[in-house]
Design a protein around this motif. Structure first.
Motif, PDB file in Angstrom:
ATOM      1  N   GLY A  66     -13.417 -28.045  -6.521  1.00 27.12           N
ATOM      2  CA  GLY A  66     -13.032 -29.017  -7.534  1.00 27.12           C
ATOM      3  C   GLY A  66     -11.531 -29.272  -7.543  1.00 27.12           C
ATOM      4  N   VAL A  67     -10.747 -28.210  -7.427  1.00 19.39           N
ATOM      5  CA  VAL A  67      -9.287 -28.353  -7.383  1.00 19.39           C
ATOM      6  C   VAL A  67      -8.880 -29.111  -6.124  1.00 19.39           C
ATOM      7  CG1 VAL A  67      -7.122 -27.069  -7.161  1.00 19.39           C
ATOM      8  CG2 VAL A  67      -8.833 -26.335  -8.806  1.00 19.39           C
ATOM      9  N   ASN A  68      -9.497 -28.785  -4.989  1.00 19.55           N
ATOM     10  CA  ASN A  68      -9.183 -29.501  -3.747  1.00 19.55           C
ATOM     11  C   ASN A  68      -9.513 -30.986  -3.871  1.00 19.55           C
ATOM     12  OD1 ASN A  68      -8.314 -27.196  -2.512  1.00 19.55           O
ATOM     13  ND2 ASN A  68     -10.219 -26.828  -1.406  1.00 19.55           N
ATOM     14  N   ASN A  69     -10.647 -31.299  -4.451  1.00 23.37           N
ATOM     15  CA  ASN A  69     -11.060 -32.689  -4.612  1.00 23.37           C
ATOM     16  C   ASN A  69     -10.080 -33.446  -5.508  1.00 23.37           C
ATOM     17  OD1 ASN A  69     -12.736 -34.938  -4.332  1.00 23.37           O
ATOM     18  ND2 ASN A  69     -13.811 -34.432  -6.221  1.00 23.37           N
ATOM     19  N   LYS A  70      -9.684 -32.820  -6.602  1.00 22.29           N
ATOM     20  CA  LYS A  70      -8.742 -33.462  -7.535  1.00 22.29           C
ATOM     21  C   LYS A  70      -7.391 -33.701  -6.872  1.00 22.29           C
ATOM     22  CE  LYS A  70      -6.658 -32.853 -12.052  1.00 22.29           C
ATOM     23  NZ  LYS A  70      -6.513 -31.952 -13.189  1.00 22.29           N
ATOM     24  N   THR A  71      -6.914 -32.717  -6.107  1.00 16.57           N
ATOM     25  CA  THR A  71      -5.638 -32.858  -5.417  1.00 16.57           C
ATOM     26  C   THR A  71      -5.685 -33.998  -4.409  1.00 16.57           C
ATOM     27  OG1 THR A  71      -5.240 -30.492  -5.673  1.00 16.57           O
ATOM     28  CG2 THR A  71      -3.940 -31.640  -3.996  1.00 16.57           C
ATOM     29  N   LYS A  72      -6.759 -34.091  -3.647  1.00 13.83           N
ATOM     30  CA  LYS A  72      -6.893 -35.170  -2.670  1.00 13.83           C
ATOM     31  C   LYS A  72      -6.984 -36.530  -3.345  1.00 13.83           C
ATOM     32  CE  LYS A  72      -8.985 -32.352   0.923  1.00 13.83           C
ATOM     33  NZ  LYS A  72     -10.164 -32.141   1.770  1.00 13.83           N
ATOM     34  N   LEU A  73      -7.642 -36.585  -4.496  1.00 16.00           N
ATOM     35  CA  LEU A  73      -7.745 -37.842  -5.233  1.00 16.00           C
ATOM     36  C   LEU A  73      -6.365 -38.316  -5.676  1.00 16.00           C
ATOM     37  CD1 LEU A  73      -9.528 -39.978  -6.752  1.00 16.00           C
ATOM     38  CD2 LEU A  73      -9.325 -38.465  -8.715  1.00 16.00           C
ATOM     39  N   ILE A  74      -5.566 -37.419  -6.243  1.00 16.94           N
ATOM     40  CA  ILE A  74      -4.214 -37.774  -6.684  1.00 16.94           C
ATOM     41  C   ILE A  74      -3.377 -38.207  -5.491  1.00 16.94           C
ATOM     42  CG2 ILE A  74      -2.097 -36.865  -7.686  1.00 16.94           C
ATOM     43  CD1 ILE A  74      -3.876 -35.068  -9.459  1.00 16.94           C
ATOM     44  N   ARG A  76      -4.407 -39.555  -2.670  1.00 19.22           N
ATOM     45  CA  ARG A  76      -4.829 -40.901  -2.240  1.00 19.22           C
ATOM     46  C   ARG A  76      -4.306 -41.979  -3.186  1.00 19.22           C
ATOM     47  NH1 ARG A  76      -9.725 -38.256  -1.050  1.00 19.22           N
ATOM     48  NH2 ARG A  76     -10.574 -38.899  -3.050  1.00 19.22           N
ATOM     49  N   GLN A  77      -4.313 -41.699  -4.484  1.00 20.48           N
ATOM     50  CA  GLN A  77      -3.836 -42.688  -5.450  1.00 20.48           C
ATOM     51  C   GLN A  77      -2.347 -42.965  -5.294  1.00 20.48           C
ATOM     52  OE1 GLN A  77      -4.953 -40.873  -9.154  1.00 20.48           O
ATOM     53  NE2 GLN A  77      -6.911 -41.950  -9.238  1.00 20.48           N
ATOM     54  N   MET A  78      -1.595 -41.961  -4.879  1.00 21.12           N
ATOM     55  CA  MET A  78      -0.139 -42.095  -4.807  1.00 21.12           C
ATOM     56  C   MET A  78       0.359 -42.445  -3.408  1.00 21.12           C
ATOM     57  SD  MET A  78       1.173 -39.090  -7.289  1.00 21.12           S
ATOM     58  CE  MET A  78       2.847 -39.554  -6.935  1.00 21.12           C
ATOM     59  N   SER A  83       7.412 -40.103  -4.028  1.00 23.16           N
ATOM     60  CA  SER A  83       7.832 -38.997  -3.177  1.00 23.16           C
ATOM     61  C   SER A  83       7.058 -37.725  -3.515  1.00 23.16           C
ATOM     62  CB  SER A  83       9.324 -38.756  -3.375  1.00 23.16           C
ATOM     63  OG  SER A  83       9.558 -38.412  -4.735  1.00 23.16           O
ATOM     64  N   PHE A  84       7.311 -36.694  -2.722  1.00 28.25           N
ATOM     65  CA  PHE A  84       6.621 -35.429  -2.909  1.00 28.25           C
ATOM     66  C   PHE A  84       6.888 -34.805  -4.289  1.00 28.25           C
ATOM     67  CE2 PHE A  84       6.450 -30.802  -2.568  1.00 28.25           C
ATOM     68  CZ  PHE A  84       5.109 -30.658  -2.267  1.00 28.25           C
ATOM     69  N   PRO A  85       8.117 -34.851  -4.835  1.00 28.48           N
ATOM     70  CA  PRO A  85       8.312 -34.235  -6.162  1.00 28.48           C
ATOM     71  C   PRO A  85       7.413 -34.843  -7.247  1.00 28.48           C
ATOM     72  CG  PRO A  85      10.433 -34.585  -5.115  1.00 28.48           C
ATOM     73  CD  PRO A  85       9.400 -35.249  -4.243  1.00 28.48           C
ATOM     74  N   LEU A  86       7.195 -36.154  -7.207  1.00 31.21           N
ATOM     75  CA  LEU A  86       6.318 -36.765  -8.200  1.00 31.21           C
ATOM     76  C   LEU A  86       4.863 -36.356  -7.975  1.00 31.21           C
ATOM     77  CD1 LEU A  86       6.010 -38.580 -10.632  1.00 31.21           C
ATOM     78  CD2 LEU A  86       5.828 -40.526  -9.079  1.00 31.21           C
ATOM     79  N   LEU A  87       4.450 -36.280  -6.713  1.00 32.09           N
ATOM     80  CA  LEU A  87       3.105 -35.808  -6.407  1.00 32.09           C
ATOM     81  C   LEU A  87       2.917 -34.384  -6.925  1.00 32.09           C
ATOM     82  CD1 LEU A  87       0.357 -36.005  -4.950  1.00 32.09           C
ATOM     83  CD2 LEU A  87       1.521 -35.185  -2.892  1.00 32.09           C
ATOM     84  N   ARG A  88       3.878 -33.525  -6.671  1.00 29.02           N
ATOM     85  CA  ARG A  88       3.825 -32.142  -7.151  1.00 29.02           C
ATOM     86  C   ARG A  88       3.735 -32.105  -8.672  1.00 29.02           C
ATOM     87  NH1 ARG A  88       7.462 -28.271  -8.882  1.00 29.02           N
ATOM     88  NH2 ARG A  88       6.882 -26.147  -8.331  1.00 29.02           N
ATOM     89  N   HIS A  89       4.524 -32.922  -9.327  1.00 29.88           N
ATOM     90  CA  HIS A  89       4.525 -32.984 -10.799  1.00 29.88           C
ATOM     91  C   HIS A  89       3.152 -33.411 -11.325  1.00 29.88           C
ATOM     92  CE1 HIS A  89       6.303 -33.453 -14.761  1.00 29.88           C
ATOM     93  NE2 HIS A  89       5.751 -34.639 -14.838  1.00 29.88           N
ATOM     94  N   ARG A  90       2.552 -34.417 -10.723  1.00 32.77           N
ATOM     95  CA  ARG A  90       1.232 -34.879 -11.174  1.00 32.77           C
ATOM     96  C   ARG A  90       0.156 -33.831 -10.954  1.00 32.77           C
ATOM     97  NH1 ARG A  90      -0.926 -40.525  -9.687  1.00 32.77           N
ATOM     98  NH2 ARG A  90      -2.566 -39.683 -11.006  1.00 32.77           N
ATOM     99  N   ILE A  91       0.249 -33.120  -9.825  1.00 30.44           N
ATOM    100  CA  ILE A  91      -0.758 -32.071  -9.564  1.00 30.44           C
ATOM    101  C   ILE A  91      -0.621 -30.925 -10.550  1.00 30.44           C
ATOM    102  CG2 ILE A  91      -1.451 -30.304  -7.903  1.00 30.44           C
ATOM    103  CD1 ILE A  91      -0.882 -32.364  -5.698  1.00 30.44           C
ATOM    104  N   LEU A  92       0.598 -30.493 -10.818  1.00 28.72           N
ATOM    105  CA  LEU A  92       0.809 -29.362 -11.726  1.00 28.72           C
ATOM    106  C   LEU A  92       0.471 -29.709 -13.174  1.00 28.72           C
ATOM    107  CD1 LEU A  92       4.090 -27.821 -10.294  1.00 28.72           C
ATOM    108  CD2 LEU A  92       1.758 -26.971 -10.062  1.00 28.72           C
ATOM    109  N   LEU A  93       0.726 -30.940 -13.590  1.00 30.85           N
ATOM    110  CA  LEU A  93       0.450 -31.317 -14.980  1.00 30.85           C
ATOM    111  C   LEU A  93      -0.961 -31.858 -15.173  1.00 30.85           C
ATOM    112  CD1 LEU A  93       3.806 -32.965 -16.047  1.00 30.85           C
ATOM    113  CD2 LEU A  93       2.966 -30.678 -16.532  1.00 30.85           C
ATOM    114  N   GLY A  94      -1.607 -32.292 -14.086  1.00 27.80           N
ATOM    115  CA  GLY A  94      -2.922 -32.903 -14.205  1.00 27.80           C
ATOM    116  C   GLY A  94      -3.976 -31.899 -14.197  1.00 27.80           C
TER     117      GLY A  94
END
Length: 94
Positions: A66-74, A76-78, A83-94
């Protein structure tokens, strides 16, 4: 077909005797004249050890998947938008 599906669905709740029940289910499913079901049973037989483990053991890795699926979804959306810092921020807060 409906009876076979209901009997297979009952096997999806892990229990100790499910490996033997799966063997009888495969035999009864192959006795029917349903080609698509035959293809499914051949697939089960190809990896019977893994299927037996899934139907008998209570352990699974569903939360990890489930975590892997959610990370891949985010990701793909981005794609191409940030950049990578925003992706990291969305994964950690989402």
């Amino acid at each position: 077909l409906a009876d076979l599906i209901h009997r297979f669905a009952a096997l999806l709740d892990p229990a100790d005797g499910n490996a033997a029940l799966l063997s009888t289910w495969i035999t009864s499913a192959q006795a029917e004249d349903l080609p698509h079901l035959h293809a499914f049973t051949r697939g089960l037989e190809k990896d019977l050890a893994a299927v037996d483990a899934a139907l008998t053991l209570p352990h699974h890795n569903g939360s990890t998947e489930g975590v892997n699926n959610k990370t891949k979804l985010i990701k793909r959306q981005m794609y191409g938008r940030a950049s990578f810092p925003l992706l990291r921020h969305r994964i950690l807060l989402g």
